[in-house]
Structures are given as C-alpha cells and as structure tokens.
Design a protein around this motif. Structure first.
Motif, PDB file in Angstrom:
ATOM      1  N   THR A 110     -16.682  23.134 -15.968  1.00  0.00           N
ATOM      2  CA  THR A 110     -16.614  23.771 -14.654  1.00  0.00           C
ATOM      3  C   THR A 110     -17.975  23.704 -13.985  1.00  0.00           C
ATOM      4  OG1 THR A 110     -17.117  25.951 -15.584  1.00  0.00           O
ATOM      5  CG2 THR A 110     -14.794  25.316 -15.419  1.00  0.00           C
ATOM      6  N   LEU A 111     -17.974  23.598 -12.662  1.00  0.00           N
ATOM      7  CA  LEU A 111     -19.217  23.454 -11.919  1.00  0.00           C
ATOM      8  C   LEU A 111     -19.188  24.373 -10.701  1.00  0.00           C
ATOM      9  CD1 LEU A 111     -21.913  21.952 -11.422  1.00  0.00           C
ATOM     10  CD2 LEU A 111     -20.606  20.176 -10.240  1.00  0.00           C
ATOM     11  N   THR A 112     -20.221  25.211 -10.567  1.00  0.00           N
ATOM     12  CA  THR A 112     -20.368  26.087  -9.408  1.00  0.00           C
ATOM     13  C   THR A 112     -21.611  25.663  -8.648  1.00  0.00           C
ATOM     14  OG1 THR A 112     -19.340  27.926 -10.583  1.00  0.00           O
ATOM     15  CG2 THR A 112     -20.622  28.465  -8.630  1.00  0.00           C
ATOM     16  N   VAL A 113     -21.489  25.413  -7.344  1.00  0.00           N
ATOM     17  CA  VAL A 113     -22.591  24.837  -6.573  1.00  0.00           C
ATOM     18  C   VAL A 113     -22.815  25.603  -5.278  1.00  0.00           C
ATOM     19  CG1 VAL A 113     -22.312  22.509  -7.504  1.00  0.00           C
ATOM     20  CG2 VAL A 113     -20.982  23.205  -5.513  1.00  0.00           C
ATOM     21  N   SER A 114     -24.049  25.477  -4.770  1.00  0.00           N
ATOM     22  CA  SER A 114     -24.427  26.123  -3.507  1.00  0.00           C
ATOM     23  C   SER A 114     -25.500  25.293  -2.829  1.00  0.00           C
ATOM     24  CB  SER A 114     -24.992  27.533  -3.751  1.00  0.00           C
ATOM     25  OG  SER A 114     -24.101  28.352  -4.457  1.00  0.00           O
ATOM     26  N   GLY A 115     -25.512  25.299  -1.513  1.00  0.00           N
ATOM     27  CA  GLY A 115     -26.615  24.755  -0.743  1.00  0.00           C
ATOM     28  C   GLY A 115     -26.592  23.263  -0.533  1.00  0.00           C
ATOM     29  N   THR A 116     -27.680  22.760   0.062  1.00  0.00           N
ATOM     30  CA  THR A 116     -27.788  21.350   0.456  1.00  0.00           C
ATOM     31  C   THR A 116     -28.486  20.489  -0.584  1.00  0.00           C
ATOM     32  OG1 THR A 116     -29.874  21.777   1.620  1.00  0.00           O
ATOM     33  CG2 THR A 116     -27.846  21.972   2.906  1.00  0.00           C
ATOM     34  N   GLY A 117     -28.958  21.106  -1.659  1.00  0.00           N
ATOM     35  CA  GLY A 117     -29.606  20.338  -2.711  1.00  0.00           C
ATOM     36  C   GLY A 117     -31.080  20.114  -2.462  1.00  0.00           C
ATOM     37  N   ALA A 118     -31.757  19.539  -3.453  1.00  0.00           N
ATOM     38  CA  ALA A 118     -33.185  19.238  -3.348  1.00  0.00           C
ATOM     39  C   ALA A 118     -33.415  18.192  -2.267  1.00  0.00           C
ATOM     40  CB  ALA A 118     -33.709  18.740  -4.693  1.00  0.00           C
ATOM     41  N   SER A 119     -34.224  18.522  -1.297  1.00  0.00           N
ATOM     42  CA  SER A 119     -34.542  17.613  -0.179  1.00  0.00           C
ATOM     43  C   SER A 119     -33.296  17.182   0.581  1.00  0.00           C
ATOM     44  CB  SER A 119     -35.307  16.379  -0.677  1.00  0.00           C
ATOM     45  OG  SER A 119     -36.501  16.766  -1.327  1.00  0.00           O
ATOM     46  N   GLY A 120     -32.231  17.980   0.516  1.00  0.00           N
ATOM     47  CA  GLY A 120     -31.041  17.710   1.320  1.00  0.00           C
ATOM     48  C   GLY A 120     -30.136  16.631   0.807  1.00  0.00           C
ATOM     49  N   VAL A 121     -30.303  16.186  -0.471  1.00  0.00           N
ATOM     50  CA  VAL A 121     -29.475  15.086  -0.989  1.00  0.00           C
ATOM     51  C   VAL A 121     -28.118  15.570  -1.468  1.00  0.00           C
ATOM     52  CG1 VAL A 121     -31.479  13.719  -1.649  1.00  0.00           C
ATOM     53  CG2 VAL A 121     -30.435  15.271  -3.325  1.00  0.00           C
ATOM     54  N   GLY A 122     -27.916  16.875  -1.513  1.00  0.00           N
ATOM     55  CA  GLY A 122     -26.644  17.431  -1.960  1.00  0.00           C
ATOM     56  C   GLY A 122     -26.795  18.232  -3.237  1.00  0.00           C
ATOM     57  N   ALA A 123     -26.011  19.293  -3.375  1.00  0.00           N
ATOM     58  CA  ALA A 123     -26.017  20.077  -4.603  1.00  0.00           C
ATOM     59  C   ALA A 123     -25.499  19.233  -5.762  1.00  0.00           C
ATOM     60  CB  ALA A 123     -25.174  21.330  -4.426  1.00  0.00           C
ATOM     61  N   ILE A 124     -24.570  18.320  -5.479  1.00  0.00           N
ATOM     62  CA  ILE A 124     -24.176  17.261  -6.404  1.00  0.00           C
ATOM     63  C   ILE A 124     -24.572  15.951  -5.743  1.00  0.00           C
ATOM     64  CG2 ILE A 124     -22.328  16.228  -7.758  1.00  0.00           C
ATOM     65  CD1 ILE A 124     -20.656  18.711  -7.225  1.00  0.00           C
ATOM     66  N   GLU A 125     -25.274  15.097  -6.488  1.00  0.00           N
ATOM     67  CA  GLU A 125     -25.714  13.809  -5.929  1.00  0.00           C
ATOM     68  C   GLU A 125     -25.297  12.677  -6.846  1.00  0.00           C
ATOM     69  OE1 GLU A 125     -29.759  11.168  -5.092  1.00  0.00           O
ATOM     70  OE2 GLU A 125     -29.800  12.936  -6.387  1.00  0.00           O
ATOM     71  N   ASN A 126     -24.715  11.653  -6.284  1.00  0.00           N
ATOM     72  CA  ASN A 126     -24.497  10.413  -7.045  1.00  0.00           C
ATOM     73  C   ASN A 126     -25.730   9.544  -6.848  1.00  0.00           C
ATOM     74  OD1 ASN A 126     -22.093   9.137  -8.563  1.00  0.00           O
ATOM     75  ND2 ASN A 126     -23.004   7.439  -7.446  1.00  0.00           N
ATOM     76  N   ARG A 127     -26.528   9.423  -7.880  1.00  0.00           N
ATOM     77  CA  ARG A 127     -27.812   8.715  -7.736  1.00  0.00           C
ATOM     78  C   ARG A 127     -27.636   7.216  -7.824  1.00  0.00           C
ATOM     79  NH1 ARG A 127     -33.303  11.313  -9.534  1.00  0.00           N
ATOM     80  NH2 ARG A 127     -32.571  12.498  -7.745  1.00  0.00           N
ATOM     81  N   SER A 128     -26.809   6.757  -8.750  1.00  0.00           N
ATOM     82  CA  SER A 128     -26.540   5.319  -8.879  1.00  0.00           C
ATOM     83  C   SER A 128     -25.291   5.131  -9.722  1.00  0.00           C
ATOM     84  CB  SER A 128     -27.723   4.589  -9.520  1.00  0.00           C
ATOM     85  OG  SER A 128     -27.921   5.033 -10.855  1.00  0.00           O
ATOM     86  N   GLY A 129     -24.676   3.963  -9.581  1.00  0.00           N
ATOM     87  CA  GLY A 129     -23.490   3.659 -10.354  1.00  0.00           C
ATOM     88  C   GLY A 129     -22.252   4.362  -9.826  1.00  0.00           C
ATOM     89  N   ASP A 130     -21.158   4.197 -10.552  1.00  0.00           N
ATOM     90  CA  ASP A 130     -19.883   4.828 -10.200  1.00  0.00           C
ATOM     91  C   ASP A 130     -19.598   5.913 -11.232  1.00  0.00           C
ATOM     92  OD1 ASP A 130     -19.707   3.004  -8.154  1.00  0.00           O
ATOM     93  OD2 ASP A 130     -18.418   1.629  -9.260  1.00  0.00           O
ATOM     94  N   ASN A 131     -19.677   7.150 -10.803  1.00  0.00           N
ATOM     95  CA  ASN A 131     -19.570   8.285 -11.709  1.00  0.00           C
ATOM     96  C   ASN A 131     -18.422   9.197 -11.298  1.00  0.00           C
ATOM     97  OD1 ASN A 131     -22.227   7.792 -13.231  1.00  0.00           O
ATOM     98  ND2 ASN A 131     -22.891   7.855 -11.085  1.00  0.00           N
ATOM     99  N   THR A 132     -17.879   9.928 -12.276  1.00  0.00           N
ATOM    100  CA  THR A 132     -16.765  10.836 -12.022  1.00  0.00           C
ATOM    101  C   THR A 132     -17.082  12.212 -12.599  1.00  0.00           C
ATOM    102  OG1 THR A 132     -15.131   9.054 -12.073  1.00  0.00           O
ATOM    103  CG2 THR A 132     -14.321  11.285 -12.442  1.00  0.00           C
ATOM    104  N   PHE A 133     -16.866  13.233 -11.805  1.00  0.00           N
ATOM    105  CA  PHE A 133     -16.884  14.597 -12.312  1.00  0.00           C
ATOM    106  C   PHE A 133     -15.448  15.073 -12.271  1.00  0.00           C
ATOM    107  CE2 PHE A 133     -17.440  19.075 -12.737  1.00  0.00           C
ATOM    108  CZ  PHE A 133     -18.608  19.223 -13.475  1.00  0.00           C
ATOM    109  N   ALA A 134     -14.855  15.265 -13.456  1.00  0.00           N
ATOM    110  CA  ALA A 134     -13.426  15.529 -13.542  1.00  0.00           C
ATOM    111  C   ALA A 134     -13.081  17.012 -13.575  1.00  0.00           C
ATOM    112  CB  ALA A 134     -12.851  14.846 -14.785  1.00  0.00           C
ATOM    113  N   GLY A 135     -14.079  17.879 -13.734  1.00  0.00           N
ATOM    114  CA  GLY A 135     -13.798  19.295 -13.806  1.00  0.00           C
ATOM    115  C   GLY A 135     -13.678  19.943 -12.444  1.00  0.00           C
ATOM    116  N   PRO A 136     -13.242  21.216 -12.395  1.00  0.00           N
ATOM    117  CA  PRO A 136     -13.134  21.929 -11.120  1.00  0.00           C
ATOM    118  C   PRO A 136     -14.513  22.267 -10.564  1.00  0.00           C
ATOM    119  CG  PRO A 136     -12.636  23.388 -12.963  1.00  0.00           C
ATOM    120  CD  PRO A 136     -12.780  22.018 -13.544  1.00  0.00           C
TER     121      PRO A 136
END
Length: 359
Positions: free
Chosen positions: A48-74
């Motif tokens: 499970t993942l709980t998130v808030s805000g725009t992230g570090a330097s505005g890149v997002g609280a969740i960021e895909n940095r490279s590659g094709d990734n999946t977060f399968a949890g809620p």
C-alpha cells in the motif's frame, strides 16, 4: 524487512521489486518527498502507498525515473498530489483512493503514466507535462468520481477504453489535446481557455457533453480555436465519429471550432438523441460525387456526365466498392481523369484538402 517505509525528505529510488520490504506495513511519502521507480520493476499488489504533495522539486510524489515500471498496490492521496513520469512509462494498476476529503490529482513529466484501475478520487484532475496518460480500465472508470479534468498546455490525455470519466465531470482544454481514438466518452461540459485540440485518430468515437437538462449547456465558453483533428464522421450526422452537445437555448455557437482538413464547424439538430441535442460537424457546401475505383473515370462539369478511360459515355458509378468524395475541384469545360489509387484533392469552402483516394 517487515516494517513500514516512510519517505520524509528528498527522493527514495526503488530499483528492485522488493526495495520497500515486505507488504506487511506499506509505504508513506510525505509532502515534498518523492518515491522514484526505475529498472523495469513491478512492486507487488500487496504494497500500500500513501502519498501527498508535488514531490521533490515538483517531479511528483511518485516519479517514474527510467524504464517501464508498475506499482500494483493501492495508492491513497492524503492531500492534493502530483504523479510524475520523467521518462519511460509508469503503470499504476492498483486502485486510486483519497483520505481526509476530496483530493486533487495532477500529472507531470515527459514520460507516460498509465492508469488501469478504478479510482474514487473526487477532486479535480490536471493533466500536465508532455507525456500521455492513457485511461484504460476495462471493468470500471479510472476517473469515475472526479469533478473535472483540465488538460494543460502541450499535455495529452488519451482514452484507452470507453467510459473512463465521471459523466458529471467538466472537461477544460487549456492548450492540450484529448486523444479519443476508438473509444467513446460522456461528460458534463466542454470548455476551453486557449487553443487546444480533440484528436479522433480516425478510429471511431462518440464524444457527448450532456450538460444539465434544461439549464446547463454541454458546450461552455470556447476561447481560442478548438481544432478537431483526424475526424472521419459523416457530414449528414450519426457517423462513426461524433461530437454531441446538449444546448437548452438552441443551436450552440461553434464559431471557434474548426475541423482540420475540412474547415469551419456547423451544427445539426439530433432529435433522435432527445430535445436540444446537437452534433457538431464540418461545414461543407459542395456536391456529392460517387467514384468507382474499378476503372478510371472522368467527370465533365459542362455536360454533367461521366466517361470512361476510352472516352465512351459511362453511367455514374455507384457500386459496393464506391466511395463518396465531396467537393468542387472541377472547372467547367475542364474534365479531369481520376485514375485508380489517385489521391483526391478537394477544394471546398475555399480551402484545398486531401480527403481520400480511390481504393
């Protein structure tokens, strides 16, 4: 480890599917921090993942940095939150939820963000960045509870399945593009703040903006030019691609809407859909020509007759493999031969455009 993970500051990069430990306690990303994914990983559905805000330097609280990734949890939004994809593709296949009231959701980055699960997020959605977030839940609505969607400058939102958006949500185009492809959608109202586009991709789609019966039009204020691209519907209405709006006070004003490769827009009353429904179509005032690709054909404006390649008079073709070309490229007294597979350039409403070829 079996405990929880807390990202309080900066960026935590997960480059392994098990980087966040076991799924016993979950992960929290505080406002201003970022959980970044890379390495083509899939984080298990139990995380499970709980998130808030725009992230570090505005890149997002969740960021895909490279590659094709999946977060399968809620994923739960504990505050207004930005999801980012700097590069590659991030797929969120777990349900999106919110806590503590309605939460707004934004996207950012040049990568793609794919949402495939149902969402109970009820705030406003802002699509940003230059990546393309497709909405593709085959069994429910990705944005089934949101209040509205804004597509920002240079951003694109793509439908990956039909009926992905709350029917009561408003769509605001602010310099971006809605790609509908072969999927259909219903929303409350369409409006625009600056030049934007809706791209049908020649795939067959029906867009409806139902407004509110008796009071709210499905077409709001359109500022700047709204371009309808790759439209392949019927000029008589009810074609495979349609743009339908409800307008309780009569035909809506469509002077700021244009169809790429066609020209200005007009409206057609669609009583078959109910009172005060209108289809927005290209304006076209020329005549029908039925062209058969079996043999080369020549149309003579002076005589109003067809002839075949040997000059012998021929009946106007109208066979199973005929296509309809609309336009007025012919000049009186100047017959034009139309050979098999020749591209047809049509001059209608003062603008030459290619709309098809003999097949």
């Amino acid at each position: 480890y079996t405990g929880s993970t807390l990202v309080s500051y900066g960026t935590l990069v997960a480059a392994n599917a098990g980087a966040l430990g076991t799924t016993d306690a979950g992960t929290t990303v505080a406002s201003g921090a970022t959980l970044a994914l890379q390495g083509n990983i899939t984080v298990a559905a139990g995380e499970t993942l709980t998130v808030s805000g725009t992230g570090a330097s505005g890149v997002g609280a969740i960021e895909n940095r490279s590659g094709d990734n999946t977060f399968a949890g809620p994923v739960t939004l504990a505050a207004n939150t930005t999801l980012g994809a700097t590069a590659g593709t991030l797929t969120l296949s777990g349900a999106l939820a919110e806590s503590g009231g309605a939460r707004d959701l934004a996207t950012t980055g040049a990568g793609n963000l794919v949402l495939t699960a149902a969402s109970s997020v009820s705030g406003a959605v802002t699509i940003g960045g230059t990546g393309i977030p497709p909405l593709a839940n085959s069994s429910g609505q990705v944005f089934g509870s949101v209040s509205g969607i804004t597509i920002s400058s240079s951003a694109t939102l793509a439908l990956g399945a039909s009926n992905q958006i709350n029917d009561s949500a408003n769509l605001t185009l602010s310099g971006g593009t809605l790609n509908v492809g072969s999927f259909s959608e219903t929303m409350r109202q369409l409006s625009q703040t600056t030049a934007s586009a809706i791209d049908y991709l020649n795939d067959g789609s029906v867009l409806r903006f139902n407004g509110v019966n008796g009071s709210v039009s499905g077409l709001g204020t359109v500022t700047g030019t709204l371009t309808i691209a790759n439209w392949a519907g019927s000029l008589q209405g009810s074609g495979t691609e349609q743009l339908i709006v409800y307008s309780p006070s009569g035909a809506p004003t469509v002077t700021n809407i244009t169809f790429a490769d066609w020209g200005a827009a007009t409206t057609l009353a669609r009583a078959d859909l109910g009172a005060n429904y209108y289809e927005i179509l290209p304006t076209f005032t020329a005549t029908y020509w039925h062209l058969d690709s079996a043999t080369s054909q020549t149309w003579n404006n002076d005589t109003g007759t067809w002839s075949n390649s040997t000059g012998v008079a021929a009946t106007q073709p109208n066979t199973a493999n005929a296509i309809v070309i609309l336009g007025d490229i012919q000049t009186a007294g100047t017959p034009t031969a139309l050979a098999n597979n020749q591209i047809i350039d049509v001059n209608g409403s003062g603008a030459a455009r290619t709309i098809g070829k003999l097949l």
